[in-house]
Motif scaffolding. Structure first.
Motif, short mmCIF file in Angstrom:
data_model
loop_
_atom_site.label_atom_id
_atom_site.label_comp_id
_atom_site.label_asym_id
_atom_site.label_seq_id
_atom_site.Cartn_x
_atom_site.Cartn_y
_atom_site.Cartn_z
N GLY A 23 -30.44 -54.44 110.30
CA GLY A 23 -30.59 -55.45 111.33
C GLY A 23 -30.40 -54.94 112.74
N VAL A 24 -30.73 -53.66 112.97
CA VAL A 24 -30.61 -53.09 114.31
C VAL A 24 -31.96 -52.48 114.70
CG1 VAL A 24 -28.14 -52.63 114.11
CG2 VAL A 24 -29.78 -50.85 113.45
N THR A 25 -32.10 -52.20 115.99
CA THR A 25 -33.34 -51.63 116.50
C THR A 25 -33.09 -50.25 117.07
OG1 THR A 25 -34.21 -53.82 117.05
CG2 THR A 25 -35.25 -51.93 118.12
N VAL A 26 -33.79 -49.26 116.53
CA VAL A 26 -33.71 -47.88 116.99
C VAL A 26 -35.08 -47.46 117.52
CG1 VAL A 26 -33.34 -45.48 116.28
CG2 VAL A 26 -31.88 -47.29 115.34
N GLU A 27 -35.10 -46.84 118.67
CA GLU A 27 -36.35 -46.27 119.17
C GLU A 27 -36.54 -44.91 118.51
OE1 GLU A 27 -38.55 -44.70 123.27
OE2 GLU A 27 -36.55 -45.61 123.38
N VAL A 28 -37.57 -44.78 117.71
CA VAL A 28 -37.80 -43.56 116.93
C VAL A 28 -38.89 -42.73 117.60
CG1 VAL A 28 -38.38 -42.62 114.68
CG2 VAL A 28 -37.17 -44.81 114.83
N VAL A 29 -38.56 -41.46 117.88
CA VAL A 29 -39.50 -40.58 118.58
C VAL A 29 -39.60 -39.25 117.85
CG1 VAL A 29 -38.97 -41.65 120.81
CG2 VAL A 29 -37.74 -39.59 120.11
N GLY A 30 -40.52 -38.39 118.32
CA GLY A 30 -40.70 -37.07 117.74
C GLY A 30 -39.60 -36.11 118.16
N ASP A 31 -39.89 -34.84 118.04
CA ASP A 31 -38.90 -33.79 118.28
C ASP A 31 -38.73 -33.55 119.78
OD1 ASP A 31 -37.23 -31.64 118.24
OD2 ASP A 31 -38.49 -30.38 116.96
N LEU A 32 -37.67 -34.06 120.33
CA LEU A 32 -37.43 -33.92 121.77
C LEU A 32 -37.19 -32.46 122.17
CD1 LEU A 32 -35.14 -36.99 122.51
CD2 LEU A 32 -37.55 -36.71 123.08
N MET A 33 -36.76 -31.64 121.24
CA MET A 33 -36.50 -30.24 121.58
C MET A 33 -37.79 -29.47 121.84
SD MET A 33 -33.20 -29.05 119.35
CE MET A 33 -34.06 -29.10 117.78
N THR A 34 -38.91 -30.01 121.38
CA THR A 34 -40.19 -29.36 121.64
C THR A 34 -41.06 -30.17 122.59
OG1 THR A 34 -41.17 -30.40 119.66
CG2 THR A 34 -40.19 -28.20 119.41
N GLY A 35 -40.44 -31.14 123.27
CA GLY A 35 -41.16 -31.89 124.29
C GLY A 35 -41.85 -33.14 123.81
N GLU A 36 -41.73 -33.48 122.51
CA GLU A 36 -42.32 -34.71 122.02
C GLU A 36 -41.44 -35.89 122.44
OE1 GLU A 36 -43.32 -34.70 117.85
OE2 GLU A 36 -43.46 -32.52 117.85
N GLY A 37 -42.06 -37.04 122.65
CA GLY A 37 -41.29 -38.23 122.95
C GLY A 37 -41.02 -38.38 124.44
N PRO A 38 -40.26 -39.41 124.80
CA PRO A 38 -40.02 -39.73 126.21
C PRO A 38 -39.04 -38.77 126.87
CG PRO A 38 -38.71 -41.16 124.80
CD PRO A 38 -39.58 -40.34 123.89
N GLU A 39 -38.97 -38.83 128.19
CA GLU A 39 -37.99 -38.04 128.92
C GLU A 39 -36.59 -38.52 128.56
OE1 GLU A 39 -36.85 -36.96 133.58
OE2 GLU A 39 -38.75 -37.95 133.08
N LEU A 40 -35.67 -37.58 128.45
CA LEU A 40 -34.33 -37.89 127.99
C LEU A 40 -33.55 -38.67 129.04
CD1 LEU A 40 -32.44 -37.39 125.59
CD2 LEU A 40 -31.64 -35.34 126.74
#
Length: 211
Positions: free
Chosen positions: A117-134
């Motif tokens: 019952g919670v919401t998590v924003e799921v993204v790709g591998d941030l260590m390789t630049g995938e996903g949003p800016e940290l």
């Protein structure tokens, strides 16, 4: 592979359950460790289908010490099942981003978040630049120092984070590549029922703050 196909694999290989150290969090867990492992691609082992000792300890720690995350933006790095990020939300984190390179892990994390019952924003591998800016206040990373190439990349990423004031906590059961001179122990746990994954029934595991 489509998201629908990935979702079908995740659900066919798992069943809802809980990790022994973190009964508050419902997870899709492998109902047959050997079958699940044998049916997945060697390049993408099903780490997401198990509750590893480092992740369990870190999840337990944030539930026991909500001040670590309450009201804060959290990154669950190399999220696997998502157990750590889900626990952080249960402990009062304002938001959680879960990052993992494995597409099945991302599907599993989203499914597990919904189960709780919670919401998590799921993204790709941030260590390789995938996903949003940290843009987070805290990084939580469970069991990420088990092999040298990943450990090196992980430490570089985490060093950049601490350099801009982000708090970093890692859960680790004494893996070979843990940067022992760079961490300060925060809490220790004996994680039970780890025979299949660790070769021992109880695995002592420590939550560290990266310094």
């Amino acid at each position: 592979m489509t998201e629908r196909e990935l979702d079908a694999q995740v659900t066919s290989w798992t069943a809802p359950g809980t990790a022994p150290l973190v009964p508050e969090v419902i997870l899709l867990l492998a109902d047959d460790i050997h079958r699940t492992w044998s049916e997945t691609d060697e390049a993408a082992p099903p780490f997401w289908a198990f509750a590893w000792a480092g992740g369990q300890a870190l999840a337990r720690c944030v539930l026991d010490r909500p001040e670590l995350v309450v009201g804060k933006k959290v990154l669950d790095l190399a999220s696997g099942s998502g157990i750590v990020g889900i626990a952080a939300l249960q402990a009062g984190a304002s938001s959680v981003v879960a990052s993992d390179h494995d597409a099945r892990a991302r599907v599993a994390t989203a499914r597990n978040a919904a189960l709780n019952g919670v919401t998590v924003e799921v993204v790709g591998d941030l260590m390789t630049g995938e996903g949003p800016e940290l843009d987070v206040d805290v990084i939580l990373a469970g069991d990420v120092f088990y092999e040298q190439p990943m450990a090196r990349q992980m430490l570089e990423f985490l060093d950049e984070a601490t350099g801009v004031g982000i708090e970093v906590y890692v859960g680790d059961p004494g893996r070979e590549y843990l940067p022992r001179r760079r961490v300060s122990a925060l809490a220790s746990y004996d994680v039970p029922d780890t025979t299949d994954l660790e070769g021992r029934s109880v695995t002592p595991t420590t939550v560290h703050r990266l310094i």
